[in-house]
Design a protein around this motif. Structure first.
Motif, PDB file in Angstrom:
ATOM      1  N   ILE A   1     120.298 -21.805  23.048  1.00  0.00           N
ATOM      2  CA  ILE A   1     119.273 -22.733  22.570  1.00  0.00           C
ATOM      3  C   ILE A   1     117.913 -22.405  23.182  1.00  0.00           C
ATOM      4  CG2 ILE A   1     118.481 -25.130  22.830  1.00  0.00           C
ATOM      5  CD1 ILE A   1     120.387 -24.810  20.506  1.00  0.00           C
ATOM      6  N   GLU A   2     117.915 -21.956  24.418  1.00  0.00           N
ATOM      7  CA  GLU A   2     116.656 -21.612  25.084  1.00  0.00           C
ATOM      8  C   GLU A   2     115.917 -20.497  24.352  1.00  0.00           C
ATOM      9  OE1 GLU A   2     119.319 -23.737  27.730  1.00  0.00           O
ATOM     10  OE2 GLU A   2     119.627 -21.883  26.588  1.00  0.00           O
TER      11      GLU A   2
ATOM     12  N   HIS B   1     114.870 -32.255  14.273  1.00  0.00           N
ATOM     13  CA  HIS B   1     116.025 -32.934  13.689  1.00  0.00           C
ATOM     14  C   HIS B   1     117.308 -32.274  14.175  1.00  0.00           C
ATOM     15  CE1 HIS B   1     118.943 -32.997  10.104  1.00  0.00           C
ATOM     16  NE2 HIS B   1     119.020 -34.193  10.642  1.00  0.00           N
ATOM     17  N   SER B   2     118.188 -33.045  14.821  1.00  0.00           N
ATOM     18  CA  SER B   2     119.515 -32.576  15.208  1.00  0.00           C
ATOM     19  C   SER B   2     119.421 -31.282  16.026  1.00  0.00           C
ATOM     20  CB  SER B   2     120.374 -32.419  13.955  1.00  0.00           C
ATOM     21  OG  SER B   2     121.743 -32.400  14.259  1.00  0.00           O
ATOM     22  N   LEU B   3     119.867 -30.143  15.506  1.00  0.00           N
ATOM     23  CA  LEU B   3     119.682 -28.856  16.174  1.00  0.00           C
ATOM     24  C   LEU B   3     118.229 -28.674  16.608  1.00  0.00           C
ATOM     25  CD1 LEU B   3     120.122 -25.798  16.852  1.00  0.00           C
ATOM     26  CD2 LEU B   3     119.883 -25.356  14.398  1.00  0.00           C
ATOM     27  N   GLY B   4     117.294 -29.025  15.724  1.00  0.00           N
ATOM     28  CA  GLY B   4     115.877 -28.903  16.063  1.00  0.00           C
ATOM     29  C   GLY B   4     115.490 -29.727  17.273  1.00  0.00           C
ATOM     30  N   GLY B   5     116.204 -30.842  17.491  1.00  0.00           N
ATOM     31  CA  GLY B   5     115.974 -31.647  18.680  1.00  0.00           C
ATOM     32  C   GLY B   5     116.454 -30.954  19.941  1.00  0.00           C
TER      33      GLY B   5
ATOM     34  N   PRO C   1     109.040 -24.188  10.199  1.00  0.00           N
ATOM     35  CA  PRO C   1     109.751 -22.905  10.139  1.00  0.00           C
ATOM     36  C   PRO C   1     111.204 -23.040   9.699  1.00  0.00           C
ATOM     37  CG  PRO C   1     109.684 -23.687  12.392  1.00  0.00           C
ATOM     38  CD  PRO C   1     108.961 -24.723  11.555  1.00  0.00           C
ATOM     39  N   ASP C   2     111.759 -21.925   9.272  1.00  0.00           N
ATOM     40  CA  ASP C   2     113.204 -21.742   9.230  1.00  0.00           C
ATOM     41  C   ASP C   2     113.597 -21.234  10.615  1.00  0.00           C
ATOM     42  OD1 ASP C   2     113.166 -22.353   6.525  1.00  0.00           O
ATOM     43  OD2 ASP C   2     113.393 -20.275   5.849  1.00  0.00           O
ATOM     44  N   LEU C   3     114.456 -21.946  11.295  1.00  0.00           N
ATOM     45  CA  LEU C   3     114.883 -21.507  12.622  1.00  0.00           C
ATOM     46  C   LEU C   3     115.626 -20.165  12.535  1.00  0.00           C
ATOM     47  CD1 LEU C   3     116.084 -24.928  14.068  1.00  0.00           C
ATOM     48  CD2 LEU C   3     114.220 -23.525  14.984  1.00  0.00           C
ATOM     49  N   PRO C   4     115.663 -19.401  13.614  1.00  0.00           N
ATOM     50  CA  PRO C   4     116.416 -18.140  13.603  1.00  0.00           C
ATOM     51  C   PRO C   4     117.839 -18.357  13.100  1.00  0.00           C
ATOM     52  CG  PRO C   4     115.171 -18.340  15.640  1.00  0.00           C
ATOM     53  CD  PRO C   4     115.022 -19.653  14.924  1.00  0.00           C
ATOM     54  N   GLY C   5     118.281 -17.444  12.243  1.00  0.00           N
ATOM     55  CA  GLY C   5     119.628 -17.550  11.688  1.00  0.00           C
ATOM     56  C   GLY C   5     119.756 -18.506  10.525  1.00  0.00           C
ATOM     57  N   HIS C   6     118.639 -19.026  10.038  1.00  0.00           N
ATOM     58  CA  HIS C   6     118.647 -20.008   8.955  1.00  0.00           C
ATOM     59  C   HIS C   6     117.612 -19.632   7.892  1.00  0.00           C
ATOM     60  CE1 HIS C   6     120.579 -22.266  12.188  1.00  0.00           C
ATOM     61  NE2 HIS C   6     121.038 -23.102  11.288  1.00  0.00           N
TER      62      HIS C   6
ATOM     63  N   LEU D   1     107.670 -29.006  12.861  1.00  0.00           N
ATOM     64  CA  LEU D   1     108.824 -29.722  12.316  1.00  0.00           C
ATOM     65  C   LEU D   1     110.027 -28.791  12.299  1.00  0.00           C
ATOM     66  CD1 LEU D   1     107.618 -31.730   9.144  1.00  0.00           C
ATOM     67  CD2 LEU D   1     108.389 -32.664  11.327  1.00  0.00           C
ATOM     68  N   LEU D   2     111.066 -29.130  13.053  1.00  0.00           N
ATOM     69  CA  LEU D   2     112.238 -28.267  13.171  1.00  0.00           C
ATOM     70  C   LEU D   2     113.455 -28.919  12.527  1.00  0.00           C
ATOM     71  CD1 LEU D   2     111.805 -27.091  16.884  1.00  0.00           C
ATOM     72  CD2 LEU D   2     110.927 -26.034  14.798  1.00  0.00           C
ATOM     73  N   HIS D   3     114.121 -28.181  11.662  1.00  0.00           N
ATOM     74  CA  HIS D   3     115.255 -28.704  10.896  1.00  0.00           C
ATOM     75  C   HIS D   3     116.553 -28.639  11.680  1.00  0.00           C
ATOM     76  CE1 HIS D   3     116.945 -24.677  10.258  1.00  0.00           C
ATOM     77  NE2 HIS D   3     115.703 -24.258  10.069  1.00  0.00           N
ATOM     78  N   GLY D   4     117.615 -29.177  11.086  1.00  0.00           N
ATOM     79  CA  GLY D   4     118.938 -29.184  11.690  1.00  0.00           C
ATOM     80  C   GLY D   4     119.784 -27.993  11.286  1.00  0.00           C
TER      81      GLY D   4
END
Length: 265
Positions: free
Chosen positions: A70-71, A94-98, A53-58, A26-29
């Motif tokens: 993004i890659e 979600h959003s960025l996660g997409g 996860p918390d995406l990098p930088g978040h 599950l990836l957040h925005g």
């Protein structure tokens, strides 16, 4: 929160791990964190294993150095799965996660058993959108993350929810305040430069779910539902904006659950 050091990076990724069964990432925005999913996880964890996860930088994850396209985010999430000894997973972004999910579907097909875009799009930023990213970067650099998040978050909710769900709006703001300014800038650059990935949707050999909010002011449903094929499901959520995981988590979870029941990895 759990932490893992990325194999090829100098940063750590924080993540939550809940439930058992089919692995689901599950990836957040943008300016979010794993906490975006707090109301959804309890509704799905009896059905699957959720890696959030918390995406990098978040959130509590490390901040990568610019440039970080993004890659690179997609590579990091594939690395996370590898370190957790997970082969294929269902990626739901979600959003960025997409955007990250689409890059993973293109670059790491062996890790993507199925995927979903939630209030996201395969289209790149248009020129107006790219200008908006630059303005956002300047706002963060000039004023810091708090004024930027204060301006961003209310736009993510359906207009009628900004007041009626003021507690949720404030919760989303608090999550956003935890975004390191450097992380926000790196991510804005990555989103601005991402390519058109509608071809990834058209060529997808695995099941795909596209979820849009009826009242989404950020990504309109037609931008989410950009491709139709036998392998792609469309789901329109009623009376929600860009933040269905907070505005109506039960409605979102129902759509995700129905999709997950069709998946065999």
């Amino acid at each position: 929160m759990n932490k893992v050091k990325l194999s090829n990076r100098s940063i750590e990724i924080s993540y939550k791990d809940a439930g058992e069964g089919i692995p689901v990432l599950l990836l957040h925005g943008f300016c979010g964190s794993s906490s975006y999913w707090d109301a959804v996880v309890p509704l799905l964890q009896s059905q699957c294993r959720l890696i959030v996860p918390d995406l990098p930088g978040h959130g509590k994850s490390g901040v990568p150095q610019s440039p970080y396209p993004i890659e690179a985010f997609a590579d990091d999430m594939a690395d996370l799965l590898q370190q957790l000894n997970i082969g294929k997973a269902v990626w739901l972004g979600h959003s960025l996660g997409g955007y990250v999910t689409l890059a993973a579907a293109e670059r790491h097909a062996d890790r993507v058993g199925a995927f979903g875009l939630i209030h996201s799009t395969a289209y790149p930023d248009d020129e107006k959108g790219k200008e908006g990213r630059l303005k956002a970067i300047q706002t963060v650099l000039d004023s810091g993350i708090v004024p930027f998040v204060d301006g961003l978050i209310p736009k993510l909710f359906a207009p009628e929810h900004v007041e009626s769900m003021s507690d949720k709006v404030e919760e989303a703001k608090k999550i956003g305040y935890a975004t390191p300014p450097e992380g926000a800038v790196v991510t804005l650059e990555a989103m601005r430069d991402r390519p058109d990935r509608n071809e990834v949707l058209r060529q997808a050999a695995c099941p795909v779910l596209l979820v849009a909010g009826e009242n989404d002011q950020i990504i309109k449903p037609d931008k989410t539902f950009s491709v139709q094929s036998d392998s792609i499901r469309h789901a329109l959520l009623n009376k929600v904006g860009h933040m269905s995981m907070m505005e109506h988590p039960e409605q979102l979870a129902d759509k995700l659950s129905a999709f997950l029941k069709t998946i065999r990895l």
